[in-house]
Motif scaffolding. Structure first.
Motif, PDB file in Angstrom:
ATOM      1  N   ALA A   1       6.136  -9.354  17.040  1.00 19.28           N
ATOM      2  CA  ALA A   1       7.271 -10.003  17.698  1.00 19.28           C
ATOM      3  C   ALA A   1       8.053  -9.026  18.572  1.00 19.28           C
ATOM      4  N   VAL A   2       8.090  -7.770  18.167  1.00 20.02           N
ATOM      5  CA  VAL A   2       8.807  -6.745  18.931  1.00 20.02           C
ATOM      6  C   VAL A   2       8.311  -6.696  20.375  1.00 20.02           C
ATOM      7  N   THR A   3       7.007  -6.879  20.567  1.00 19.89           N
ATOM      8  CA  THR A   3       6.433  -6.757  21.912  1.00 19.89           C
ATOM      9  C   THR A   3       6.881  -7.863  22.857  1.00 19.89           C
ATOM     10  N   PHE A   4       7.370  -8.969  22.316  1.00 16.44           N
ATOM     11  CA  PHE A   4       7.794 -10.095  23.156  1.00 16.44           C
ATOM     12  C   PHE A   4       9.286 -10.076  23.473  1.00 16.44           C
ATOM     13  N   LEU A   5      10.032  -9.235  22.814  1.00 16.33           N
ATOM     14  CA  LEU A   5      11.485  -9.221  22.961  1.00 16.33           C
ATOM     15  C   LEU A   5      11.904  -8.239  24.051  1.00 16.33           C
ATOM     16  N   ASN A   6      11.685  -8.657  25.298  1.00 17.56           N
ATOM     17  CA  ASN A   6      11.984  -7.812  26.449  1.00 17.56           C
ATOM     18  C   ASN A   6      12.266  -8.683  27.669  1.00 17.56           C
ATOM     19  N   LEU A   7      12.582  -8.043  28.773  1.00 22.40           N
ATOM     20  CA  LEU A   7      12.886  -8.767  30.014  1.00 22.40           C
ATOM     21  C   LEU A   7      11.783  -8.589  31.059  1.00 22.40           C
TER      22      LEU A   7
END
Length: 172
Positions: free
Chosen positions: A107-113
């Motif tokens: 999930a960390v990899t998807f939490l970006n802009l």
């Protein structure tokens, strides 16, 4: 005009400006309020974003979104670590719990802009929610019922929703 008068005028102007311009914290709180109007849970969103001192000095929606996503990434790592710890505590459910740990790590990899320019940032962020829901499905299908795991996922979702609201506010 004497120097004493100049000092008094300068002090009066300074005091007027100081009292009539919002502080950075007030401006940040107002910005958080606007962002959280995009959330499914306005109160929780405001509480999460205002409880972290690094969020309030943010000067615009992008800065709020970056801070909110950083909080969600940290929560994802913490939740992954939590499930890794549970796997050691509940060896009979180790496979399912380790799977949940990997979902939150992913999930960390998807939490970006990164998708902001292409207009897909909110969709990208939504994939993190899919990982949380995959964990819930794995727990359910594996007949793993641990109250602290359910509570941890709910805590993660609350932080996630604040980050999602910030990204949606930025895209709009």
């Amino acid at each position: 005009m004497g120097s004493k008068n100049r000092i008094m005028i300068f002090a009066a102007i300074f005091l007027h400006l100081f009292l009539h311009f919002p502080s950075q914290t007030e401006a940040g709180a107002e910005l958080v309020s606007k962002v959280c109007k995009q959330s499914q849970d306005y109160q929780s969103c405001v509480q999460i974003l205002t409880s972290h001192p690094q969020t309030l000095p943010a000067s615009d929606k992008k800065a709020i979104a970056e801070k909110a996503l950083a909080l969600a990434r940290k929560e994802s790592v913490d939740t992954s670590d939590f499930f890794t710890g549970l796997a050691h505590t509940y060896p009979a459910s180790k496979t399912v719990l380790e799977r949940c740990a990997s979902y939150f790590k992913e999930a960390v990899t998807f939490l970006n802009l990164k998708g902001l320019k292409g207009g897909t940032a909110s969709l990208d962020v939504h994939y993190a929610l899919d990982d949380a829901e995959s964990c819930e499905s794995a727990l359910s299908s594996g007949h793993v019922h641990i109250d602290s795991a359910t509570a941890r996922i709910q805590k993660w979702k609350t932080v996630y929703r604040a980050a999602e609201a910030a990204v949606i506010a930025l895209e709009n």
